[in-house]
Every structure is written in C-alpha cells, then in structure tokens.
Enzyme design. Structure first.
Site, PDB file in Angstrom:
ATOM      1  N   LYS A 257      40.560 -25.181  21.325  1.00 36.48           N
ATOM      2  CA  LYS A 257      40.678 -26.334  22.238  1.00 36.48           C
ATOM      3  C   LYS A 257      41.213 -25.869  23.594  1.00 36.48           C
ATOM      4  O   LYS A 257      42.287 -25.289  23.676  1.00 36.48           O
ATOM      5  CB  LYS A 257      41.621 -27.390  21.635  1.00 36.48           C
ATOM      6  CG  LYS A 257      41.982 -28.541  22.580  1.00 36.48           C
ATOM      7  CD  LYS A 257      42.892 -29.577  21.920  1.00 36.48           C
ATOM      8  CE  LYS A 257      43.381 -30.628  22.908  1.00 36.48           C
ATOM      9  NZ  LYS A 257      44.305 -31.620  22.311  1.00 36.48           N
ATOM     10  N   ASP A 262      46.322 -32.457  29.666  1.00 37.06           N
ATOM     11  CA  ASP A 262      46.008 -33.663  28.911  1.00 37.06           C
ATOM     12  C   ASP A 262      46.927 -34.789  29.358  1.00 37.06           C
ATOM     13  O   ASP A 262      48.041 -34.942  28.855  1.00 37.06           O
ATOM     14  CB  ASP A 262      46.174 -33.395  27.401  1.00 37.06           C
ATOM     15  CG  ASP A 262      45.869 -34.638  26.568  1.00 37.06           C
ATOM     16  OD1 ASP A 262      45.300 -35.602  27.124  1.00 37.06           O
ATOM     17  OD2 ASP A 262      46.185 -34.626  25.359  1.00 37.06           O
ATOM     18  N   LYS A 269      49.420 -41.005  28.883  1.00 36.28           N
ATOM     19  CA  LYS A 269      50.621 -40.680  28.107  1.00 36.28           C
ATOM     20  C   LYS A 269      51.854 -41.183  28.854  1.00 36.28           C
ATOM     21  O   LYS A 269      51.824 -41.301  30.087  1.00 36.28           O
ATOM     22  CB  LYS A 269      50.740 -39.154  27.958  1.00 36.28           C
ATOM     23  CG  LYS A 269      49.784 -38.537  26.951  1.00 36.28           C
ATOM     24  CD  LYS A 269      50.020 -37.038  26.831  1.00 36.28           C
ATOM     25  CE  LYS A 269      49.067 -36.416  25.838  1.00 36.28           C
ATOM     26  NZ  LYS A 269      49.299 -36.844  24.444  1.00 36.28           N
ATOM     27  N   ASP A 280      47.918 -27.566  26.581  1.00 37.95           N
ATOM     28  CA  ASP A 280      46.904 -28.115  25.666  1.00 37.95           C
ATOM     29  C   ASP A 280      45.639 -27.249  25.582  1.00 37.95           C
ATOM     30  O   ASP A 280      44.685 -27.607  24.898  1.00 37.95           O
ATOM     31  CB  ASP A 280      46.560 -29.551  26.093  1.00 37.95           C
ATOM     32  CG  ASP A 280      46.236 -30.460  24.918  1.00 37.95           C
ATOM     33  OD1 ASP A 280      46.608 -30.101  23.777  1.00 37.95           O
ATOM     34  OD2 ASP A 280      45.602 -31.505  25.127  1.00 37.95           O
ATOM     35  N   ASP A 339      43.156 -40.491  24.577  1.00 35.95           N
ATOM     36  CA  ASP A 339      44.126 -39.406  24.395  1.00 35.95           C
ATOM     37  C   ASP A 339      43.807 -38.576  23.145  1.00 35.95           C
ATOM     38  O   ASP A 339      44.378 -37.515  22.942  1.00 35.95           O
ATOM     39  CB  ASP A 339      45.542 -39.997  24.302  1.00 35.95           C
ATOM     40  CG  ASP A 339      46.622 -38.947  24.511  1.00 35.95           C
ATOM     41  OD1 ASP A 339      46.271 -37.819  24.937  1.00 35.95           O
ATOM     42  OD2 ASP A 339      47.802 -39.259  24.260  1.00 35.95           O
ATOM     43  N   GLU A 341      41.428 -36.632  22.710  1.00 37.80           N
ATOM     44  CA  GLU A 341      40.318 -35.978  23.408  1.00 37.80           C
ATOM     45  C   GLU A 341      39.983 -34.603  22.839  1.00 37.80           C
ATOM     46  O   GLU A 341      38.854 -34.144  22.961  1.00 37.80           O
ATOM     47  CB  GLU A 341      40.653 -35.844  24.911  1.00 37.80           C
ATOM     48  CG  GLU A 341      41.502 -34.628  25.300  1.00 37.80           C
ATOM     49  CD  GLU A 341      42.869 -34.571  24.637  1.00 37.80           C
ATOM     50  OE1 GLU A 341      43.368 -35.629  24.202  1.00 37.80           O
ATOM     51  OE2 GLU A 341      43.444 -33.475  24.539  1.00 37.80           O
ATOM     52  N   ARG A 343      39.613 -33.598  19.790  1.00 35.61           N
ATOM     53  CA  ARG A 343      38.570 -33.680  18.756  1.00 35.61           C
ATOM     54  C   ARG A 343      37.203 -33.952  19.383  1.00 35.61           C
ATOM     55  O   ARG A 343      36.180 -33.563  18.852  1.00 35.61           O
ATOM     56  CB  ARG A 343      38.967 -34.747  17.720  1.00 35.61           C
ATOM     57  CG  ARG A 343      39.128 -36.118  18.285  1.00 35.61           C
ATOM     58  CD  ARG A 343      39.880 -37.055  17.346  1.00 35.61           C
ATOM     59  NE  ARG A 343      41.323 -36.778  17.315  1.00 35.61           N
ATOM     60  CZ  ARG A 343      42.179 -37.412  16.539  1.00 35.61           C
ATOM     61  NH1 ARG A 343      41.748 -38.357  15.720  1.00 35.61           N
ATOM     62  NH2 ARG A 343      43.457 -37.104  16.569  1.00 35.61           N
TER      63      ARG A 343
HETATM   64  N1  BES Z   1      47.334 -32.803  23.068  1.00 37.58           N
HETATM   65  C1  BES Z   1      47.732 -33.896  22.251  1.00 37.58           C
HETATM   66  C2  BES Z   1      48.529 -33.465  21.024  1.00 37.58           C
HETATM   67  C3  BES Z   1      49.862 -32.801  21.239  1.00 37.58           C
HETATM   68  C4  BES Z   1      51.021 -33.539  21.112  1.00 37.58           C
HETATM   69  C5  BES Z   1      49.957 -31.465  21.512  1.00 37.58           C
HETATM   70  C6  BES Z   1      52.255 -32.922  21.265  1.00 37.58           C
HETATM   71  C7  BES Z   1      51.183 -30.846  21.676  1.00 37.58           C
HETATM   72  C8  BES Z   1      52.335 -31.588  21.545  1.00 37.58           C
HETATM   73  C9  BES Z   1      46.496 -34.657  21.762  1.00 37.58           C
HETATM   74  O1  BES Z   1      45.398 -34.633  22.590  1.00 37.58           O
HETATM   75  C10 BES Z   1      46.903 -36.081  21.602  1.00 37.58           C
HETATM   76  O2  BES Z   1      47.248 -36.669  22.570  1.00 37.58           O
HETATM   77  N2  BES Z   1      46.859 -36.574  20.379  1.00 37.58           N
HETATM   78  C11 BES Z   1      47.229 -37.900  20.088  1.00 37.58           C
HETATM   79  C12 BES Z   1      46.256 -38.448  19.073  1.00 37.58           C
HETATM   80  C13 BES Z   1      46.353 -39.927  18.888  1.00 37.58           C
HETATM   81  C14 BES Z   1      45.921 -40.655  20.142  1.00 37.58           C
HETATM   82  C15 BES Z   1      45.482 -40.306  17.715  1.00 37.58           C
HETATM   83  C16 BES Z   1      48.650 -37.887  19.504  1.00 37.58           C
HETATM   84  O3  BES Z   1      48.983 -36.944  18.796  1.00 37.58           O
HETATM   85  O4  BES Z   1      49.388 -38.800  19.802  1.00 37.58           O
HETATM   86 ZN    ZN Z   2      45.244 -32.960  23.850  1.00 34.37          ZN
HETATM   87 ZN    ZN Z   3      45.491 -36.186  24.059  1.00 34.90          ZN
END
Ligand code: BES
Ligand code: ZN
Ligand code: ZN
Length: 489
Positions: A257, A262, A269, A280, A339, A341, A343
């Site tokens: 990834k 992000d 966020k 990220d 968010d 993203e 996947r």
């Molecule tokens: N990049 C984030 C995940 C992340 C969180 C990485 C903390 C490193 C530290 C990812 O893209 C994300 O935002 N995931 C969301 C998914 C949710 C919207 C289903 C999350 O984990 O909140």
């Molecule tokens: Zn992310």
């Molecule tokens: Zn994200």
C-alpha cells in the site's frame, strides 16, 4: 562498516570495547576480558541485569581506553532479540560519546550453547540498524553515525562467516531505506516523487522497473484505485519492480500500500494525529526495499513488487461517500467511507498482478486498519491467510527477525457484512467491529487461484518512541521479515 576482526587486546589494545555481560553466567572466552568483567562485577550497581550499564576508563593494565559493559539479564532469556538490542544500545552509547569506531565482544557460542550464527547475525543487525540517524531536516547535526563497527571474532569464526557482514548490511541497508521513505514528509513524497525515488533506487540495484501512469491506469480500468487519487492534485502511479534470476517458475508477488498521505478524503480524519498518515505508504516502502535487497543479494527466486501509489485528499473532485466505482476485476464497489482507501488501491493491484503474473504466492503489506492496532498494539502485525503453511513460514520468520506477526481469522460468515444493496460489494461493513478482519475479507474477494497472505502493519510500520536499534519514525518493518521468509518458502 561491519567487520569481523581479531586482535590480541592485551598486546595491541583497542580504543572502545563493548562487552556483553550476563547476570548468571560468564560468557567470554578471553581471559583478559573475563578479568575486566570480574572487575565490573565488584561495582555494586552493576550486576549484568538487563539495562545495567557501566563504563570503565583504562581499566586494569590493558591498553584499552574505555570499556562499556552492558547487562543482558539472565541466561534463560538470552535470544536473538536480546543480542540485537545489546548491540544497538552499544552503538547508541558510542554515538552519544561522539566516537568514530567501536569493537564489540561476541559471547562465546560454546558458553551460551548457541549456534554461532544465532549470535553473530543479530549482533550485526542490531549494530548496523542502530547506527542510523535521521537528521536530514536538521540544520545543526548534533550526532554522527560511527564510521566503523568491529566485532572481536576469532580467526575460525571470521573464516566461517566471511560473507555474513555484507549480507546483513544489504538487508539492513534496505530496512534503512524503507525507514527513510516512511519518515520523509508527504510534501516531499507526492506520488510522482515517491514513484521516481523508488524507481531510481530499484534501477541502481539492477531491478527491471515499469511505471504505469494515471492515464494508462484509466485505460486499463483501475477504477477503484483511481477513485482514491481523484481528490488529489497528484496523479496515481503504479510501480512494478521485477527480479528475474531464473528462467522458469511462477514468481512470488509482493504488493504494498502506497498512500503518500491519508487525510481520509471527504470522510476527513480528525486533526489530532493526522500527521502520522504520512506513513501510510509503509507497505510500498517495505516491498520496494525488499526487492532491492533481493536483487543486491542475488536471491534465486523470481520476484515481483507491485506498488499502487496515490494521495488521499478531499477536494471538489474527490470521491464522495455513496459513490460506486468499477474495479479492475470488473466487480463494482460502493464506497461508504473514503477513509477505507487502502483496500481500494490494493484490490486493483492484487487483481491486476494475479491476472498478469499468475503468481504462486502473493503477499501484501499495508497500514490498513486502526482496528489492527487496537487488537495487537503498536509492535505486532496482523497476519491473514487461508494457507496454513504460508502462515507458519511468516510467523516463524517473524519470531526470528522480531518483526512479529500474529495470525487473525478470516471467517467466511463475516463476509455477509460486506454485502452492498446497490453494488457487488461495499468497502466498509455496517458494523465497526472486527475492522482488521473486514479489511482482509474485502481484499480476499479480489485474489484468485494463488496462495495469498495479507499483513496489516498499521501498528509496527512506525514508532513513536525510540527503541534499542530504531529511532522515532519509520521502522522499515517487514523488510527483514520478508527477506527471511522468501529464503525459506
Ligand atoms: N491508513 C489508515 C489506517 C491506519 C490507522 C494506519 C492508524 C496507521 C495507523 C486507513 O486507511 C484507515 O483510515 N482505515 C480506517 C478504516 C475504516 C474507515 C473502516 C480505520 O482504521 O479507521
Ligand atoms: Zn490509509
Ligand atoms: Zn484511510
């Protein structure tokens, strides 16, 4: 940088000697050093306990300027990681004292009843990794890395492990490269810049490189990936790195990834901690660095690295919650959270790589979910795979390298949660529970006919606190893990 060398310290002496000490066992074969340890043990605050430190200047009658004694704790807890941490701490002491070089004493393999490689390799790793400072953005550089790190190795050991320092430097050098990319701020690694930097380093290592630009990705139907970059002024990039040492055999494909920042997109966020999202792209950094290491080592295994690189930003052209896009596989995705993203870019990369390379094995690394950090904390990655032998290999490599992976389940019945009313699948479930599992299940829908593992590195990809052989920032997690696993698959 790393050298195995033998000197008669009683005659020739050394400037800075670093000596490991166990609480409950003598571990040196050198009489002179045994004498020094004895002297150190007479000092009440030094018992060889884990974390104990002592410096003696010109001790005894030896021609040694200073000796650092570092406690390793009890014999029964001695393992690879204790040795890595010991070497790392020794190097950091040396840097702190503004030294140019140090000599590290190696515990006697016979005395600690370990295979010599099991001692030497982690010592070399810890020392090399700790001798790295990320000071690129500081005008005044207060500290300098050591110029030379030597290990006091008897001639027979030197001969047997002649090639080890070089191979540790290669793998750990790649780890440092990944660390630097992860720690770099997002304004300096916009997708075009990051792709260019990766390709530059990959070419130097002798990899075949290909870049698919946004225009080409649109033609090829990477609709899911492009929905993530839609809000950014930067263009999406797909970087492909190939190591092709053997004529026949399906390759192992690694996918990483590469979200250079992000923000969350329209599902923005919260402000607090958003700066961490510059990391990220850690999966992509790790995959690129692993291929670079593989090429430099001349690994005898066909390998492909696939890096989808984008920036996730909100703007007038950004993807909206509720939008439906067509992915490379043909499946339509209802985007209910912009968010989620990672996947969305991975499914296009996985489906494309599956179709293009028909790999035997695919492994993806991604900072995919905060939920995985909730489950396993900041130091352990989540491992998802239906393949028991792949799981075993990765978990074992994780133990050996201390880049730990813990297998989590992918229950079939949870797939229910990803059903969309309008499209073929939704990118987030209605329920927020088990987020890391949901992410893995979503990806699994786009991988066909190959052994596949997904490693969620959201926790261990970066560190907020300094460790014994890693500073604050990118950790390069996964490079040593993958290099170890690939050699054993
Ligand atoms: N990049 C984030 C995940 C992340 C969180 C990485 C903390 C490193 C530290 C990812 O893209 C994300 O935002 N995931 C969301 C998914 C949710 C919207 C289903 C999350 O984990 O909140
Ligand atoms: Zn992310
Ligand atoms: Zn994200």
């Amino acid at each position: 940088m790393l050298h195995l060398r033998w000197v008669d310290i009683e005659k020739k002496g050394v400037k800075n000697l670093i000596v490991p000490v166990l609480e409950d066992r003598e571990i040196t074969d050198h009489q002179a050093i045994a004498g020094l340890v004895k002297q150190a043990r007479t000092i009440p605050e030094f018992k060889g306990e884990k974390g104990n430190e002592l410096v003696l200047y010109q001790p005894g009658s030896l021609p040694v300027e200073r000796v650092f004694f570092l406690g390793l704790g009890k014999y029964k807890t001695l393992d690879r990681e204790v040795l890595r941490a010991f070497a790392g701490k020794g190097i950091k002491k040396g840097i702190g004292m503004k030294l140019a070089e140090v000599m590290i004493e190696i515990p006697s393999p016979e005395r600690v009843r370990r295979d010599p490689e099991e001692i030497l390799e982690p010592l070399l790793e810890g020392a090399f990794l700790a001798n790295h400072l990320f000071s690129r953005y500081k005008q005044e550089k207060k500290e300098r890395a050591l110029e030379k790190i030597e290990f006091l190795a008897p001639p027979a050991m030197q001969r047997k492990f002649r090639d080890l320092p070089k191979s540790v430097e290669t793998v750990c050098g790649a780890t440092l490269l990944a660390r630097e990319w992860v720690s770099m701020p997002s304004n300096e690694k916009k997708p075009e810049q990051f792709a260019k930097a990766v390709i530059g380093q990959a070419k130097k290592a002798g990899l075949k490189t290909t870049l698919l630009t946004e225009k080409v990705l649109r033609q090829k139907g990477f609709g899911s990936m492009l929905s993530v970059s839609a809000g950014s002024e930067s263009q999406a990039q797909l970087v492909i790195l190939e190591h092709h040492p053997v004529k026949t055999g399906k390759p192992v494909v690694l996918v990483g990834k590469g979200v250079t920042f992000d923000s969350g997109g329209i599902n923005l966020k919260p402000g607090t901690g958003m700066e961490e999202m510059k990391t990220d792209m850690s999966g992509a950094a790790t995959v690129a660095a692993t291929l670079i290491a593989a090429a430099r080592m001349g690994m005898k295994q066909n390998l492909v690295g696939v890096l989808p690189i984008v920036e996730n930003m909100p703007s007038g052209s950004a993807t909206r919650p509720g939008d439906i896009v067509k992915s490379f596989s043909g499946k339509t995705v209802e985007i209910l959270n912009t968010d989620a993203e990672g996947r969305l870019i991975l499914i296009d990369a996985l489906a494309w790589a599956g179709k293009t390379y028909k790999p035997e094995i695919m492994i993806d690394l991604a900072t995919l979910t905060g939920a995985c950090v909730v489950a396993l904390g900041e130091k352990i990655a989540g491992l998802f795979t239906a393949d028991n032998s792949l799981a075993k290999a990765i978990v074992e490599s994780g133990e050996r390298t201390f880049e730990r992976c813990w297998r989590l389940p992918m229950p079939d019945d949870y797939k229910e949660l990803l059903k969309s009313d309008l499209a073929d699948i939704r990118n987030v479930a209605e329920s927020r529970w088990g987020g890391a599992i949901q992410g893995a299940l979503f990806l699994s829908e786009f991988v066909k006919d190959c052994r596949w593992a997904h490693i969620d590195i959201a926790g261990p990809a970066s560190a907020k606190k300094e460790g014994p052989y890693c500073g604050v920032g990118g950790t390069g997690f996964g490079v040593r893990l993958l290099c170890d696993a690939l050699a054993r698959l």
